[in-house]
Structure formats: structure tokens, C-alpha cells
Design an enzyme around this catalytic site. Structure first.
Site, PDB file in Angstrom:
ATOM      1  CB  SER A  36      -0.892   0.009   1.239  1.00 20.25           C
ATOM      2  OG  SER A  36      -1.656   1.191   1.297  1.00 20.25           O
ATOM      3  CG  ASN A  52      -6.522  11.527 -22.919  1.00 19.29           C
ATOM      4  OD1 ASN A  52      -7.329  12.254 -22.353  1.00 19.29           O
ATOM      5  ND2 ASN A  52      -5.851  10.581 -22.297  1.00 19.29           N
ATOM      6  CG  PHE A 102      -6.492   5.691 -16.004  1.00 20.48           C
ATOM      7  CD1 PHE A 102      -5.965   4.431 -16.217  1.00 20.48           C
ATOM      8  CD2 PHE A 102      -5.621   6.774 -15.925  1.00 20.48           C
ATOM      9  CE1 PHE A 102      -4.587   4.246 -16.342  1.00 20.48           C
ATOM     10  CE2 PHE A 102      -4.248   6.596 -16.046  1.00 20.48           C
ATOM     11  CZ  PHE A 102      -3.741   5.326 -16.254  1.00 20.48           C
ATOM     12  CD  GLN A 173      -8.266  -3.262 -23.191  1.00 22.68           C
ATOM     13  OE1 GLN A 173      -7.653  -3.889 -22.330  1.00 22.68           O
ATOM     14  NE2 GLN A 173      -9.562  -3.070 -23.114  1.00 22.68           N
ATOM     15  CB  THR A 223       6.270   6.308 -28.523  1.00 25.34           C
ATOM     16  OG1 THR A 223       5.516   5.333 -27.776  1.00 25.34           O
ATOM     17  CG2 THR A 223       5.326   7.009 -29.498  1.00 25.34           C
ATOM     18  N   GLY A 225       9.838   6.805 -25.545  1.00 27.66           N
ATOM     19  CA  GLY A 225      10.005   7.659 -24.375  1.00 27.66           C
ATOM     20  C   GLY A 225      10.959   8.807 -24.658  1.00 27.66           C
ATOM     21  N   GLY A 228      12.652   9.265 -28.144  1.00 31.38           N
ATOM     22  CA  GLY A 228      11.954   9.708 -29.337  1.00 31.38           C
ATOM     23  C   GLY A 228      11.057   8.660 -29.960  1.00 31.38           C
ATOM     24  CG  ASP A 257      -3.470   8.935 -24.993  1.00 27.85           C
ATOM     25  OD1 ASP A 257      -3.137   7.848 -25.487  1.00 27.85           O
ATOM     26  OD2 ASP A 257      -4.015   9.048 -23.883  1.00 27.85           O
TER      27      ASP A 257
END
Length: 326
Positions: A36, A52, A102, A173, A223, A225, A228, A257
Site C-alpha cells: 500500500s 485524449n 482510470f 489492451q 514511441t 520515451g 523519441g 495520446d
């Protein structure tokens, strides 16, 4: 260019953990994790992958059609999207379920742990792409982004049957999809979008090697990160586009997005894939500096300044005619 964006529409609950998730994981105890995290803050924002992307396209001057399912709590969100140029007339409103949620926690290294409650999104499988196309007077592209898995499969099938070009963005997904389901979503796509991890997972799910995938899609956009973007096409050398540097990385939700919105907008303007990726990277950096995937404003002068600084005057000159009309 008339683009229908199918996928999730959700409310994002974004939390920040002032530490590193990896510091809390004990190597020989991973078979029964029970953790937690005490978080410092909670931001409740509008989100969902399709919403988005649609908002990003609308902010760049297109009028995308948002296609998804929501609950009766969508009225305020609908007004917000209209203000940003998004057509929401093809959004289905559930009589019994609430809009999807989400829940995401981000650590100081920008690693994330998230969960997604489907809610009304389960009814997206009832939406007919043929009806959307008829109302729109035709579609140039359908983007199939993370959604109810049956909806993703149905929309892909309909695009093939109707002869409408589609882009595959299975994204999160992939964890829920089997081999045949993944192959069905990818085969014949004009554009395939993944991040680097999803690219490896897609190959594992399908059993296809990189060249097998490229033989089945028009262009594969991955992509990377902070490194690039890589653009792959069958029988051609990859195109690599570096990211737009930033000193203000606030929260990464929605960055991918935003990249897709910028990339597809530039493609719709007739720009080549390298320049499309440059605009996508610039918009992604804009979102990275904000808290929440839609809490940003498109400023053409700012985007052009970032593009020129990262990619040079020639790239900015090619992109500027469209941005300057916004």
C-alpha cells in the site's frame, strides 16, 4: 481529413508517490506482493485514450469524431470536448453504467501503476461504424485505440468490410488479448502504434517477428520515451526522430495520446512521417509538462519554437503553415 477516434472515454484519478516503486519490491517475495502506497496528492482529470487523442486533434484544428460509450455523468465532459473541436454525436450514453475510471499512481521516476474500471465502456461493442461513417458523410481514417476488446474487434472488422482505412493502437489492451485477437487488430492496418514494451509484447502475442508485422501493416510507429520515435516500413530503412527535450516533466499520463494526435494531424495535413513524428513529439512534450492528459493549451508559436530548437529551421518551416492558421 475526417478521422473517427474509437476507444476509451474516462475520468482519471492521478496520484503521486514521493518515492520509487522499485525500492518497495523485494526480489524473493514477488510471488505474494502486498503493498500500500501513501500518496501526496490526488488529481481528478478528464481522460480516456480516445478522448485524449480526439481533444489533441481538435486543438490542432481538425474536427475528429469521438466514438465510445459513457455514462449519464458525461454532460460536463461533453461540453468540454465540444469547446475543443470534438464531435461527440457518435458517443453512446449508457442507461445503467457510469463512465469508465482510470486510477494511476506515478513515482518519482515517472513509473506508473494503474487500474482501469470499464464501466459504460463495455457497451462500445454496440456502436456501428457504418452508422458513424454515414452520419459523417464518409471517413478517411478510423483509429482503433484501447477499448472494450469486443468493440475493438468489431470496429476493425467493419473497417475492412467497408473499405475504410484504419490505424491500430492496441496499447494497454494487449495484456487482455490472445494471439488471434491481436493478429486480427493488426493485420491490414495503415498505421500501427505501440510503445517499445508494447512492441515486444505484440510480437510475443502474435508469434510474428518484426518483418512479419511490417509485411501486414503500412507503417509501424513505436514511441521510445525520452529517446523519441522509430518509424518502420516494410523493405525500407527505419526513420528515427529524437524527442523534444524538456526540463519540466510533470506527469506522463496522456503523453503517448498527444503524440498520436500530433502525428495524425500532421499526416492529415499531407506532411511526411518524419515531420508528423516531430509535431507529435512537440505536442507530447507539451502534455508532459502538464498534470493530466487534457490540461494543456496548444500554442502554435510555442510548438514551432520547440520544433525549431529540436529539429531545425527547415522542419519548423514545413510545419508552420498549418500551425499558423490555428
Amino acid at each position: 481529413m475526417r478521422i473517427a477516434v474509437t476507444g476509451s472515454i474516462a475520468t482519471d484519478h492521478l496520484m503521486t508517490f514521493p518515492g520509487r516503486f522499485t525500492d518497495q519490491l523485494i526480489a524473493d517475495q514477488l510471488s505474494h506482493v502486498s503493498l500500500s502506497f501513501l500518496v501526496d496528492d490526488l488529481e481528478v482529470r478528464r481522460g480516456g485514450v480516445a478522448a485524449n487523442i480526439a481533444l489533441g486533434l481538435g486543438s490542432l484544428g481538425l474536427t475528429p469524431l469521438l466514438v465510445g460509450a459513457v455514462g449519464s455523468d458525461f454532460a460536463e465532459y461533453r461540453a468540454w470536448l465540444h469547446e475543443h473541436g470534438v464531435d461527440t454525436e457518435s458517443v453512446r450514453v449508457s442507461r445503467t453504467r457510469r463512465t469508465a475510471r482510470f486510477l494511476c499512481m506515478t513515482d518519482e521516476d515517472l513509473n506508473q501503476i494503474a487500474a482501469f474500471y470499464t464501466g459504460a465502456m463495455a457497451e462500445a461493442r454496440e456502436i456501428d461504424i457504418a452508422g458513424v461513417a454515414e452520419r459523417a458523410g464518409g471517413l478517411d481514417l478510423v483509429l482503433i485505440s484501447p477499448n472494450d476488446p469486443e468493440a475493438m474487434a468489431r470496429h476493425t472488422t467493419e473497417c475492412r468490410e467497408l473499405g475504410i482505412p484504419f490505424a491500430a493502437d492496441p496499447s494497454q489492451q494487449l495484456a487482455r488479448l490472445g494471439a488471434e485477437e491481436t493478429r486480427h487488430l493488426v493485420d491490414g492496418a495503415r498505421w500501427l502504434f505501440t510503445n517499445e514494451y508494447e512492441a515486444a509484447l505484440l510480437r510475443e502475442r502474435t508469434g510474428w517477428q518484426r518483418e512479419d508485422v511490417l509485411a501486414r501493416v503500412g507503417t509501424w510507429v513505436t514511441t521510445l520515451g525520452a529517446s523519441g520515435v522509430r518509424i518502420d516500413r516494410h523493405g525500407r530503412d527505419p526513420i528515427e526522430v529524437p524527442a523534444v527535450p524538456t526540463e519540466k516533466a510533470t506527469e506522463p499520463t496522456g503523453v503517448g495520446d498527444a503524440f498520436r494526435a500530433g502525428f495524425l494531424a500532421a499526416t492529415g495535413w499531407g506532411l511526411g512521417p518524419a515531420d508528423a513524428a516531430r509535431l507529435g513529439c512537440a505536442l507530447a512534450t507539451t502534455v508532459l509538462a502538464a498534470t493530466g492528459p487534457q490540461e494543456y493549451t496548444v500554442k502554435p508559436s510555442g510548438l514551432l519554437a520547440d520544433i525549431e530548437a529540436a529539429y531545425g529551421e527547415a522542419a519548423a518551416r514545413r510545419i508552420s503553415p498549418k500551425l499558423e492558421t490555428l
